[in-house]
Write a protein that holds these residues in place. Structure first.
Motif, PDB file in Angstrom:
ATOM      1  N   MET A   1       0.854  -1.178   0.000  1.00  0.00           N
ATOM      2  CA  MET A   1       0.000   0.000   0.000  1.00  0.00           C
ATOM      3  C   MET A   1       0.896   1.236   0.000  1.00  0.00           C
ATOM      4  SD  MET A   1      -2.736   0.977   2.980  1.00  0.00           S
ATOM      5  CE  MET A   1      -3.980   2.168   2.686  1.00  0.00           C
ATOM      6  N   LYS A   2       0.724   2.099  -0.988  1.00  0.00           N
ATOM      7  CA  LYS A   2       1.501   3.340  -1.110  1.00  0.00           C
ATOM      8  C   LYS A   2       0.680   4.495  -0.554  1.00  0.00           C
ATOM      9  CE  LYS A   2       4.537   6.292  -2.914  1.00  0.00           C
ATOM     10  NZ  LYS A   2       5.418   6.875  -1.932  1.00  0.00           N
ATOM     11  N   ILE A   3       1.271   5.281   0.329  1.00  0.00           N
ATOM     12  CA  ILE A   3       0.619   6.443   0.920  1.00  0.00           C
ATOM     13  C   ILE A   3       1.202   7.695   0.271  1.00  0.00           C
ATOM     14  CG2 ILE A   3       0.146   7.717   3.059  1.00  0.00           C
ATOM     15  CD1 ILE A   3      -1.118   4.914   3.054  1.00  0.00           C
ATOM     16  N   LYS A   4       0.353   8.510  -0.322  1.00  0.00           N
ATOM     17  CA  LYS A   4       0.778   9.728  -1.015  1.00  0.00           C
ATOM     18  C   LYS A   4       1.278  10.791  -0.020  1.00  0.00           C
ATOM     19  CE  LYS A   4      -2.337  12.774  -2.130  1.00  0.00           C
ATOM     20  NZ  LYS A   4      -2.612  14.164  -2.102  1.00  0.00           N
ATOM     21  N   GLU A   5       0.521  10.956   1.070  1.00  0.00           N
ATOM     22  CA  GLU A   5       0.855  11.979   2.051  1.00  0.00           C
ATOM     23  C   GLU A   5       2.105  11.592   2.850  1.00  0.00           C
ATOM     24  OE1 GLU A   5      -3.628  11.829   1.563  1.00  0.00           O
ATOM     25  OE2 GLU A   5      -2.048  10.379   1.918  1.00  0.00           O
ATOM     26  N   VAL A   6       2.710  12.591   3.468  1.00  0.00           N
ATOM     27  CA  VAL A   6       3.830  12.351   4.374  1.00  0.00           C
ATOM     28  C   VAL A   6       3.226  12.113   5.763  1.00  0.00           C
ATOM     29  CG1 VAL A   6       5.893  13.348   5.424  1.00  0.00           C
ATOM     30  CG2 VAL A   6       5.382  13.801   3.017  1.00  0.00           C
ATOM     31  N   ILE A   7       3.698  11.075   6.437  1.00  0.00           N
ATOM     32  CA  ILE A   7       3.164  10.723   7.754  1.00  0.00           C
ATOM     33  C   ILE A   7       4.082  11.294   8.831  1.00  0.00           C
ATOM     34  CG2 ILE A   7       2.501   8.836   9.281  1.00  0.00           C
ATOM     35  CD1 ILE A   7       2.069   7.130   6.745  1.00  0.00           C
ATOM     36  N   VAL A   8       3.494  12.067   9.740  1.00  0.00           N
ATOM     37  CA  VAL A   8       4.253  12.647  10.845  1.00  0.00           C
ATOM     38  C   VAL A   8       4.141  11.708  12.039  1.00  0.00           C
ATOM     39  CG1 VAL A   8       4.479  14.590  12.437  1.00  0.00           C
ATOM     40  CG2 VAL A   8       3.879  15.003  10.039  1.00  0.00           C
ATOM     41  N   VAL A   9       5.296  11.252  12.524  1.00  0.00           N
ATOM     42  CA  VAL A   9       5.376  10.346  13.670  1.00  0.00           C
ATOM     43  C   VAL A   9       6.312  10.939  14.716  1.00  0.00           C
ATOM     44  CG1 VAL A   9       4.866   8.275  12.305  1.00  0.00           C
ATOM     45  CG2 VAL A   9       7.235   9.002  12.598  1.00  0.00           C
ATOM     46  N   GLU A  10       6.387  10.296  15.862  1.00  0.00           N
ATOM     47  CA  GLU A  10       7.208  10.820  16.945  1.00  0.00           C
ATOM     48  C   GLU A  10       8.687  10.452  16.818  1.00  0.00           C
ATOM     49  OE1 GLU A  10       5.417  10.516  20.909  1.00  0.00           O
ATOM     50  OE2 GLU A  10       3.521  10.086  19.893  1.00  0.00           O
ATOM     51  N   LYS A  19       6.938   1.991   7.894  1.00  0.00           N
ATOM     52  CA  LYS A  19       7.575   1.482   6.669  1.00  0.00           C
ATOM     53  C   LYS A  19       7.465  -0.039   6.548  1.00  0.00           C
ATOM     54  CE  LYS A  19      10.563   5.424   5.986  1.00  0.00           C
ATOM     55  NZ  LYS A  19      10.553   5.841   4.601  1.00  0.00           N
ATOM     56  N   ARG A  20       7.324  -0.717   7.668  1.00  0.00           N
ATOM     57  CA  ARG A  20       7.103  -2.166   7.658  1.00  0.00           C
ATOM     58  C   ARG A  20       5.706  -2.482   7.110  1.00  0.00           C
ATOM     59  NH1 ARG A  20       7.080  -3.172  13.203  1.00  0.00           N
ATOM     60  NH2 ARG A  20       4.826  -3.060  13.114  1.00  0.00           N
ATOM     61  N   ALA A  21       4.742  -1.595   7.412  1.00  0.00           N
ATOM     62  CA  ALA A  21       3.342  -1.846   7.052  1.00  0.00           C
ATOM     63  C   ALA A  21       2.956  -1.297   5.676  1.00  0.00           C
ATOM     64  CB  ALA A  21       2.426  -1.243   8.113  1.00  0.00           C
ATOM     65  N   VAL A  22       3.504  -0.124   5.323  1.00  0.00           N
ATOM     66  CA  VAL A  22       3.120   0.543   4.072  1.00  0.00           C
ATOM     67  C   VAL A  22       4.325   1.222   3.440  1.00  0.00           C
ATOM     68  CG1 VAL A  22       0.721   0.989   4.797  1.00  0.00           C
ATOM     69  CG2 VAL A  22       2.486   2.702   5.239  1.00  0.00           C
ATOM     70  N   ASN A  23       4.164   1.619   2.188  1.00  0.00           N
ATOM     71  CA  ASN A  23       5.191   2.381   1.487  1.00  0.00           C
ATOM     72  C   ASN A  23       4.869   3.856   1.699  1.00  0.00           C
ATOM     73  OD1 ASN A  23       7.010   3.517  -0.264  1.00  0.00           O
ATOM     74  ND2 ASN A  23       6.273   2.446  -2.089  1.00  0.00           N
TER      75      ASN A  23
END
Length: 182
Positions: A1-10, A19-23
């Motif tokens: 699964m490719k996510i277009k948005e940038v994911i903000v994490v801690e 990154k293990r779960a999605v691209n």
């Protein structure tokens, strides 16, 4: 699964779990003392690709979420429950399974700055979400049912309206919670 948005994490462990779960690409806040440069990166990402805030389901995670939301309007939000993010007493996105992460990212909600306020404080009170013996438990279940995470009564009302939860969604979630108690 490719996510277009940038994911903000801690932090790094959260990035590894995502990154293990999605691209996807991530920006790490490095905790709740978010540096100005990090906020600028998040603003640029929001402008270019969109942002999904995916912080831990704890006090610090909610604090980070609020800081970013205030400074970078229009972000999307992904939530996991404390139960899904807990492993050996540690709470965090890094502890969630791939399936939980994928589900959270497929159920993102966008926070709107100006809200009509379809759900009211009276609705909260009438449905046992404020000042009752089990109001906290009901808010936990409501947050899970609607995919908006746990919040105290005041924050839950704000969140319901900011994420534009309509009356039908709200009432259906309340009915499911009530049916579960029977």
């Amino acid at each position: 699964m490719k996510i277009k948005e940038v994911i903000v994490v801690e932090g790094r462990d959260d990035t590894a779990a995502i990154k293990r779960a999605v691209n996807a690409d991530t920006i790490e806040t490095g905790g709740s003392a978010i540096h100005t440069r990090t906020i600028e990166k998040i603003r640029l990402a929001q402008k270019k690709r969109g942002v999904i805030i995916f912080t831990d389901p704890d006090y610090q995670g909610e604090r980070i979420r609020k800081i970013i939301s205030r400074q970078v309007p229009g972000c999307k939000h992904a939530f996991i429950t404390q139960e899904d993010g807990t492993k050996k007493g540690d709470i965090g996105v890094e502890n969630a399974s791939d399936e939980v992460i994928i589900r959270a990212l497929s159920e993102v909600r966008t926070e709107m700055a100006e809200t009509a306020g379809e759900i009211t404080a009276d609705d909260m009170l009438e449905n046992g979400l404020t000042s009752g013996p089990d109001s906290k438990e009901r808010r936990i279940k409501l947050g899970e049912a609607l995919g908006i995470g746990y919040a105290n009564a005041k924050q839950m009302l704000q969140r319901l309206n900011a994420f534009q939860i309509n009356r039908d969604e709200f009432e259906a979630a309340i009915k499911a919670i009530d049916k579960e108690r029977e």
